[in-house]
Design a protein around this motif. Structure first.
Motif, PDB file in Angstrom:
ATOM      1  N   ILE A  25       5.877  13.854 -15.712  1.00  0.00           N
ATOM      2  CA  ILE A  25       5.139  13.189 -14.489  1.00  0.00           C
ATOM      3  C   ILE A  25       4.121  12.193 -14.715  1.00  0.00           C
ATOM      4  N   GLY A  26       4.293  11.109 -14.187  1.00  0.00           N
ATOM      5  CA  GLY A  26       3.292  10.214 -14.763  1.00  0.00           C
ATOM      6  C   GLY A  26       2.293   9.831 -13.265  1.00  0.00           C
ATOM      7  N   ASP A  27       1.197   9.091 -13.562  1.00  0.00           N
ATOM      8  CA  ASP A  27       0.583   8.607 -12.283  1.00  0.00           C
ATOM      9  C   ASP A  27       0.455   7.157 -12.142  1.00  0.00           C
ATOM     10  N   TRP A  28      -0.362   6.944 -11.010  1.00  0.00           N
ATOM     11  CA  TRP A  28      -0.272   5.468 -10.657  1.00  0.00           C
ATOM     12  C   TRP A  28      -1.720   5.342  -9.791  1.00  0.00           C
ATOM     13  N   GLU A  29      -2.040   3.862  -9.740  1.00  0.00           N
ATOM     14  CA  GLU A  29      -3.147   3.645  -8.821  1.00  0.00           C
ATOM     15  C   GLU A  29      -2.917   2.421  -8.145  1.00  0.00           C
ATOM     16  N   LEU A  30      -3.435   2.069  -6.789  1.00  0.00           N
ATOM     17  CA  LEU A  30      -3.360   0.973  -6.215  1.00  0.00           C
ATOM     18  C   LEU A  30      -4.723   0.462  -5.613  1.00  0.00           C
ATOM     19  N   ASP A  31      -5.239  -0.460  -6.146  1.00  0.00           N
ATOM     20  CA  ASP A  31      -6.539  -0.902  -5.705  1.00  0.00           C
ATOM     21  C   ASP A  31      -6.369  -1.772  -4.535  1.00  0.00           C
ATOM     22  N   LEU A  32      -6.768  -1.406  -3.259  1.00  0.00           N
ATOM     23  CA  LEU A  32      -6.446  -2.149  -1.771  1.00  0.00           C
ATOM     24  C   LEU A  32      -7.484  -3.532  -1.916  1.00  0.00           C
ATOM     25  N   GLY A  33      -8.453  -3.578  -2.549  1.00  0.00           N
ATOM     26  CA  GLY A  33      -9.105  -4.783  -2.589  1.00  0.00           C
ATOM     27  C   GLY A  33      -8.478  -5.739  -3.220  1.00  0.00           C
ATOM     28  N   THR A  34      -8.012  -5.566  -4.391  1.00  0.00           N
ATOM     29  CA  THR A  34      -7.392  -6.599  -5.595  1.00  0.00           C
ATOM     30  C   THR A  34      -5.842  -6.600  -5.109  1.00  0.00           C
ATOM     31  N   GLY A  35      -5.210  -5.417  -4.678  1.00  0.00           N
ATOM     32  CA  GLY A  35      -3.926  -5.212  -4.769  1.00  0.00           C
ATOM     33  C   GLY A  35      -3.290  -4.803  -6.030  1.00  0.00           C
ATOM     34  N   GLU A  36      -4.242  -4.742  -7.269  1.00  0.00           N
ATOM     35  CA  GLU A  36      -3.647  -4.309  -8.499  1.00  0.00           C
ATOM     36  C   GLU A  36      -3.154  -2.921  -8.492  1.00  0.00           C
ATOM     37  N   ILE A  37      -2.106  -2.808  -9.381  1.00  0.00           N
ATOM     38  CA  ILE A  37      -1.520  -1.576  -9.347  1.00  0.00           C
ATOM     39  C   ILE A  37      -1.517  -1.022 -10.876  1.00  0.00           C
ATOM     40  N   VAL A 118     -10.466   3.960   3.328  1.00  0.00           N
ATOM     41  CA  VAL A 118      -9.623   4.298   2.215  1.00  0.00           C
ATOM     42  C   VAL A 118     -10.006   2.829   1.479  1.00  0.00           C
ATOM     43  N   VAL A 119     -10.064   2.880   0.211  1.00  0.00           N
ATOM     44  CA  VAL A 119     -10.073   1.626  -0.599  1.00  0.00           C
ATOM     45  C   VAL A 119      -8.991   1.565  -1.636  1.00  0.00           C
ATOM     46  N   GLY A 120      -8.357   2.631  -1.873  1.00  0.00           N
ATOM     47  CA  GLY A 120      -7.128   2.707  -2.712  1.00  0.00           C
ATOM     48  C   GLY A 120      -6.377   3.859  -2.757  1.00  0.00           C
ATOM     49  N   LEU A 121      -5.403   4.269  -3.435  1.00  0.00           N
ATOM     50  CA  LEU A 121      -4.379   5.225  -3.567  1.00  0.00           C
ATOM     51  C   LEU A 121      -4.337   5.677  -4.706  1.00  0.00           C
ATOM     52  N   HIS A 122      -4.472   7.004  -5.114  1.00  0.00           N
ATOM     53  CA  HIS A 122      -3.962   7.456  -6.375  1.00  0.00           C
ATOM     54  C   HIS A 122      -2.527   8.171  -6.121  1.00  0.00           C
ATOM     55  N   GLY A 123      -1.853   8.352  -6.994  1.00  0.00           N
ATOM     56  CA  GLY A 123      -0.638   9.055  -6.960  1.00  0.00           C
ATOM     57  C   GLY A 123       0.122   9.548  -8.253  1.00  0.00           C
ATOM     58  N   THR A 124       1.194  10.002  -7.944  1.00  0.00           N
ATOM     59  CA  THR A 124       1.983  10.651  -9.042  1.00  0.00           C
ATOM     60  C   THR A 124       3.453  10.320  -8.829  1.00  0.00           C
ATOM     61  N   VAL A 125       4.169  10.227  -9.882  1.00  0.00           N
ATOM     62  CA  VAL A 125       5.580  10.326  -9.697  1.00  0.00           C
ATOM     63  C   VAL A 125       6.243  11.012 -10.666  1.00  0.00           C
TER      64      VAL A 125
END
Length: 198
Positions: A25-37, A118-125
């Motif tokens: 399992i991995g994790d990821w993050e998306l910053d909606l302000g900058t679009g950075e993943i 909502v300013v970003g997303l945290h997630g898992t894969v």
């Protein structure tokens, strides 16, 4: 004290990385302000992406990592998570650069600012390829058992019926409803009761 705290942080990060590797399992993050993943090392491993490339830099580059139906579903779920502020869970098929298809379960959880926006997303894969293959095999086996002309009965080690197909109905004269979770001894005459234990 600062050095001990830094060492503790390094150990914690090492444990987290190892736990992700073991659990696939991995994790990821998306910053909606900058679009950075941002991706964890295990996300790169699951999706087969070279870490030197970094994570995707655009929605299009991210979508190209999945089959078309999965890319559309992912876009829909991420949009829903951002609009609703509610976590989303979904399954995707990733396309590794070597051509291998990998089934993954993904989660997206909104990150909000103090005002609740909502300013970003945290997630898992998580790699669920083995689980999906087992589900397909189980489904196939279930189809064979259901359609077989032979009476097929499953039971646990205590002699309790756990599976009963239609041909068993015909042969023994009991329906699945009558036999499920009942002792298999019900099918043996009084003179043959000891055979089960033997």
């Amino acid at each position: 004290a600062r050095q001990r705290a830094e060492e503790a942080n390094v150990r914690a990060l090492r444990r987290l990385t190892e736990a992700q590797r073991i659990g696939q399992i991995g994790d990821w993050e998306l910053d909606l302000g900058t679009g950075e993943i941002t991706w964890s090392p295990q996300t790169f491993a699951i999706l087969g992406r070279d870490p030197s490339l970094g994570p995707p830099r655009s929605d299009e580059e991210n979508a190209a990592l999945y089959d078309p139906a999965s890319a559309a579903l992912m876009a829909e779920k991420i949009a829903t998570a951002i609009a609703s502020g509610e976590p989303q869970e979904y399954e995707l098929v990733a396309l590794r650069p070597d051509g291998q298809r990998v089934s993954v379960q993904s989660r997206a959880s909104p990150r909000k600012d103090e005002a609740g926006k909502v300013v970003g997303l945290h997630g898992t894969v998580q790699d669920i390829t083995a689980r999906k293959a087992a589900e397909v095999a189980t489904s196939r086996l279930s189809g064979i058992v259901t359609s077989s002309d032979d009476a097929i009965i499953g039971k646990d080690l205590n002699g309790i019926v756990t599976n009963w197909n239609a041909s068993a109905d015909k042969l023994f004269g009991y329906s699945a409803q009558e036999m499920m979770w009942q002792p298999i001894l019900r099918l043996r005459g009084p003179e043959r009761q000891l055979e089960e234990a033997e």
